[in-house]
Motif scaffolding. Sequence first.
Motif, PDB file in Angstrom:
ATOM      1  N   GLY A  26     -37.631  23.344 -23.982  1.00 53.21           N
ATOM      2  CA  GLY A  26     -39.035  22.961 -24.054  1.00 53.21           C
ATOM      3  C   GLY A  26     -39.274  21.854 -25.061  1.00 53.21           C
ATOM      4  O   GLY A  26     -40.085  20.946 -24.838  1.00 53.21           O
ATOM      5  N   LYS A  45     -46.725  30.249 -19.715  1.00 57.71           N
ATOM      6  CA  LYS A  45     -45.789  30.932 -20.620  1.00 57.71           C
ATOM      7  C   LYS A  45     -45.185  32.153 -19.938  1.00 57.71           C
ATOM      8  O   LYS A  45     -43.998  32.443 -20.082  1.00 57.71           O
ATOM      9  CB  LYS A  45     -46.490  31.342 -21.907  1.00 57.71           C
ATOM     10  CG  LYS A  45     -45.566  32.015 -22.923  1.00 57.71           C
ATOM     11  CD  LYS A  45     -46.328  32.382 -24.170  1.00 57.71           C
ATOM     12  CE  LYS A  45     -45.375  33.008 -25.204  1.00 57.71           C
ATOM     13  NZ  LYS A  45     -44.698  34.210 -24.702  1.00 57.71           N
ATOM     14  N   ASP A  78     -42.186  31.708 -17.579  1.00 58.83           N
ATOM     15  CA  ASP A  78     -40.866  31.463 -18.159  1.00 58.83           C
ATOM     16  C   ASP A  78     -40.071  32.766 -18.241  1.00 58.83           C
ATOM     17  O   ASP A  78     -39.490  33.098 -19.268  1.00 58.83           O
ATOM     18  CB  ASP A  78     -41.028  30.839 -19.548  1.00 58.83           C
ATOM     19  CG  ASP A  78     -39.704  30.368 -20.129  1.00 58.83           C
ATOM     20  OD1 ASP A  78     -38.826  29.995 -19.339  1.00 58.83           O
ATOM     21  OD2 ASP A  78     -39.560  30.392 -21.365  1.00 58.83           O
ATOM     22  N   ALA A 136     -40.570  28.099 -14.287  1.00 60.17           N
ATOM     23  CA  ALA A 136     -41.639  27.386 -14.983  1.00 60.17           C
ATOM     24  C   ALA A 136     -41.499  25.880 -14.805  1.00 60.17           C
ATOM     25  O   ALA A 136     -42.499  25.167 -14.635  1.00 60.17           O
ATOM     26  CB  ALA A 136     -41.626  27.750 -16.470  1.00 60.17           C
ATOM     27  N   ASN A 175     -31.746  23.638 -16.353  1.00 58.36           N
ATOM     28  CA  ASN A 175     -32.425  24.933 -16.321  1.00 58.36           C
ATOM     29  C   ASN A 175     -32.347  25.611 -14.962  1.00 58.36           C
ATOM     30  O   ASN A 175     -32.739  26.773 -14.833  1.00 58.36           O
ATOM     31  CB  ASN A 175     -33.891  24.760 -16.738  1.00 58.36           C
ATOM     32  CG  ASN A 175     -34.644  26.076 -16.844  1.00 58.36           C
ATOM     33  OD1 ASN A 175     -35.554  26.343 -16.062  1.00 58.36           O
ATOM     34  ND2 ASN A 175     -34.262  26.895 -17.803  1.00 58.36           N
ATOM     35  N   GLY A 200     -32.986  27.177 -21.968  1.00 60.27           N
ATOM     36  CA  GLY A 200     -34.255  27.751 -21.559  1.00 60.27           C
ATOM     37  C   GLY A 200     -35.446  26.917 -21.991  1.00 60.27           C
ATOM     38  O   GLY A 200     -35.330  25.981 -22.786  1.00 60.27           O
ATOM     39  N   PHE A 201     -36.598  27.287 -21.463  1.00 56.53           N
ATOM     40  CA  PHE A 201     -37.835  26.570 -21.732  1.00 56.53           C
ATOM     41  C   PHE A 201     -38.412  26.966 -23.083  1.00 56.53           C
ATOM     42  O   PHE A 201     -38.682  26.133 -23.938  1.00 56.53           O
ATOM     43  CB  PHE A 201     -38.830  26.880 -20.612  1.00 56.53           C
ATOM     44  CG  PHE A 201     -39.721  25.738 -20.255  1.00 56.53           C
ATOM     45  CD1 PHE A 201     -39.412  24.448 -20.610  1.00 56.53           C
ATOM     46  CD2 PHE A 201     -40.881  25.958 -19.536  1.00 56.53           C
ATOM     47  CE1 PHE A 201     -40.227  23.392 -20.272  1.00 56.53           C
ATOM     48  CE2 PHE A 201     -41.705  24.916 -19.181  1.00 56.53           C
ATOM     49  CZ  PHE A 201     -41.386  23.623 -19.549  1.00 56.53           C
ATOM     50  N   SER A 213     -43.318  25.807 -22.406  1.00 58.19           N
ATOM     51  CA  SER A 213     -44.228  26.409 -21.438  1.00 58.19           C
ATOM     52  C   SER A 213     -45.682  26.268 -21.869  1.00 58.19           C
ATOM     53  O   SER A 213     -46.555  25.972 -21.045  1.00 58.19           O
ATOM     54  CB  SER A 213     -43.866  27.885 -21.233  1.00 58.19           C
ATOM     55  OG  SER A 213     -43.909  28.595 -22.462  1.00 58.19           O
TER      56      SER A 213
END
Length: 354
Positions: free
Chosen positions: A45, A135, A138, A144, A185, A192-193, A198
């Motif tokens: 992210g 959010k 995710d 997401a 991803n 990860g995000f 997110s």
Amino acid sequence: MLYGIAAATAALLLAAFLSALFRLPALRLGIIDRRRQRPLPLFGGLAVVLATCLVVAGWEWAGVAPLGPEIRRLLIAAGAVALLGLVADVRRVKARFLVGGTAVAAACVVPYGETGFWLGVPAVGLIVVVTVGFKALDHADGLAGTVGVVTAFGVGVLAAAEVMDELAVLLSVLAAALTGFLMHNWPPARIGFGSCGSLFVGFVVAASAVMTRAGRDPVSSVGILYSITALATADVLLVTLSRRLAGRPLLRGGPDHLAHRLRRLGLTPPGAAVLLGVAAFAGVLVGVLVHMGWLAVSGLYWVAAVALIAVLGLLRIKVYGPRRQPYFPVGDTTRTSTHVTSTQVRAQLRVRNG
């Protein structure tokens, strides 16, 4: 047109590079998603946020695409929300602080001059709900990011139709940055995000959608904004109903989101991401067509009806395990409201004695 394509290309490449670069530092610092069976670093992210902001700021600094005061304010507020999410990725932050911070940031970007105060307040609430919904998305690899690309592109079309060129460029850059992030991803994800990405994506697309509909009919605007963000809001509704019906706290995590339930139906992680991405695209398409006047407003009712049917259908899938029975030692006279039968006592004694 050409600088928009160049900016999007730069954002895609930069986000892909930063996502690969940030993976090892996140692992070494222990900034990982502990909800999964394998350690997943959470600086993806941050890569999306940096790629989006750096490209947009770079083009403004070069004088190619100057930003207006509204876009600057939007980026500053979104950056503050992303920073709050980054803190939540590094250390535990209570959900009410994330919601409260997002609400304050949303209150700073709503165009009250066009919406008025009484319509600006629900606009703040809509931005908060959509941001929290992103959010919540995710919870599965690639989900997401996929929904973010589709939604950002759709809102960018609305901005272009309203001749809001700066906002359209920002959204195209965001969609491109998310595409670069998805290279790392997509299931099985290598990064990860996290809350940082997110919250940033949800805030930007929600606030941008509100800005494109400001000053128009509020009833149709609510329907269009819902249709564009239907998947994120459907996930929030599904989780809320599921936990309420099961008597679980709303803020306690669990395998009760959209992708979790689709996995129980037999879909693979990539299959769930693709199916939900197609669903998000359908909602965005209907919202864009209604906004352009190419589809009747009744199409929005179909989106709401299909989303509600899907939520009610997925609620029937069991995702929670049996509750643990409280343990009372034999001879404990301090219990008051819970009655333990002799059968339960014998079962507890057999467990204790092996």
